[in-house]
Design a protein around this motif. Structure first.
Motif, PDB file in Angstrom:
ATOM      1  N   ASP A   5      14.494  54.137 -61.722  1.00 18.08           N
ATOM      2  CA  ASP A   5      13.673  54.613 -61.994  1.00 18.08           C
ATOM      3  C   ASP A   5      12.119  54.940 -61.566  1.00 18.08           C
ATOM      4  OD1 ASP A   5      16.966  56.525 -62.288  1.00 18.08           O
ATOM      5  OD2 ASP A   5      16.163  56.166 -64.391  1.00 18.08           O
ATOM      6  N   LYS A   6      12.192  53.267 -62.818  1.00 21.46           N
ATOM      7  CA  LYS A   6      10.413  53.133 -61.492  1.00 21.46           C
ATOM      8  C   LYS A   6      10.372  52.729 -60.352  1.00 21.46           C
ATOM      9  CE  LYS A   6       9.855  51.205 -66.486  1.00 21.46           C
ATOM     10  NZ  LYS A   6       9.245  50.013 -66.994  1.00 21.46           N
ATOM     11  N   ILE A   7      11.105  51.996 -59.948  1.00 22.82           N
ATOM     12  CA  ILE A   7      11.404  51.937 -58.106  1.00 22.82           C
ATOM     13  C   ILE A   7      10.625  53.058 -57.148  1.00 22.82           C
ATOM     14  CG2 ILE A   7      12.114  50.642 -55.939  1.00 22.82           C
ATOM     15  CD1 ILE A   7      13.034  48.456 -58.159  1.00 22.82           C
ATOM     16  N   ASP A  50      19.107  55.407 -47.922  1.00 26.09           N
ATOM     17  CA  ASP A  50      19.748  56.284 -47.893  1.00 26.09           C
ATOM     18  C   ASP A  50      18.995  56.571 -49.433  1.00 26.09           C
ATOM     19  OD1 ASP A  50      20.290  56.775 -45.554  1.00 26.09           O
ATOM     20  OD2 ASP A  50      22.634  56.315 -47.079  1.00 26.09           O
ATOM     21  N   GLN A  51      19.424  55.671 -50.454  1.00 28.46           N
ATOM     22  CA  GLN A  51      18.905  55.632 -51.730  1.00 28.46           C
ATOM     23  C   GLN A  51      17.748  55.582 -52.475  1.00 28.46           C
ATOM     24  OE1 GLN A  51      21.012  54.568 -54.606  1.00 28.46           O
ATOM     25  NE2 GLN A  51      19.697  54.990 -55.937  1.00 28.46           N
ATOM     26  N   PHE A  52      16.006  55.991 -51.540  1.00 39.40           N
ATOM     27  CA  PHE A  52      14.995  55.326 -51.413  1.00 39.40           C
ATOM     28  C   PHE A  52      14.522  57.247 -50.864  1.00 39.40           C
ATOM     29  CE2 PHE A  52      15.371  51.069 -52.287  1.00 39.40           C
ATOM     30  CZ  PHE A  52      14.808  51.251 -53.787  1.00 39.40           C
ATOM     31  N   GLY A  53      15.199  57.494 -49.827  1.00 37.79           N
ATOM     32  CA  GLY A  53      14.894  58.363 -49.668  1.00 37.79           C
ATOM     33  C   GLY A  53      14.505  58.116 -47.629  1.00 37.79           C
ATOM     34  N   ALA A  54      14.565  57.284 -47.615  1.00 37.42           N
ATOM     35  CA  ALA A  54      13.774  56.905 -46.470  1.00 37.42           C
ATOM     36  C   ALA A  54      14.508  56.240 -45.435  1.00 37.42           C
ATOM     37  CB  ALA A  54      12.706  55.517 -47.097  1.00 37.42           C
ATOM     38  N   ASN A  55      16.055  56.980 -44.688  1.00 30.85           N
ATOM     39  CA  ASN A  55      16.178  56.593 -44.351  1.00 30.85           C
ATOM     40  C   ASN A  55      16.233  57.772 -42.705  1.00 30.85           C
ATOM     41  OD1 ASN A  55      18.109  55.919 -42.424  1.00 30.85           O
ATOM     42  ND2 ASN A  55      19.987  55.501 -43.814  1.00 30.85           N
ATOM     43  N   PRO A  56      15.551  57.375 -41.787  1.00 31.48           N
ATOM     44  CA  PRO A  56      15.571  58.824 -40.546  1.00 31.48           C
ATOM     45  C   PRO A  56      17.027  58.743 -39.799  1.00 31.48           C
ATOM     46  CG  PRO A  56      14.620  56.361 -39.778  1.00 31.48           C
ATOM     47  CD  PRO A  56      14.931  56.344 -41.889  1.00 31.48           C
TER      48      PRO A  56
END
Length: 64
Positions: A5-7, A50-56
């Motif tokens: 959650d912190k990351i 995907d986990q961090f919402g950075a996958n284009p």
């Protein structure tokens, strides 16, 4: 609050930097293993993005 959650909180709103960091870490791992586990590293990179919402590529269907 868990470590994940912190990351996520730190990386939220910075998808470009997150993507670059994940790619750089994956390239480092590939280099250290001399590409032996490149398939697994690529999968891990995609899942982290995907986990961090950075996958284009998340809108793209999986390749077979």
């Amino acid at each position: 609050m868990s470590v994940m959650d912190k990351i996520k909180g730190m990386l939220k709103g910075h998808p470009d930097q997150t993507s670059k960091g994940v790619d750089k870490a994956g390239d480092y791992a590939d280099g250290k293993t001399q590409g032996k586990y490149s398939g697994q590293v690529d999968t891990a990179q995609d899942r982290l993005k995907d986990q961090f919402g950075a996958n284009p590529n998340q809108d793209r269907p999986p390749q077979s």
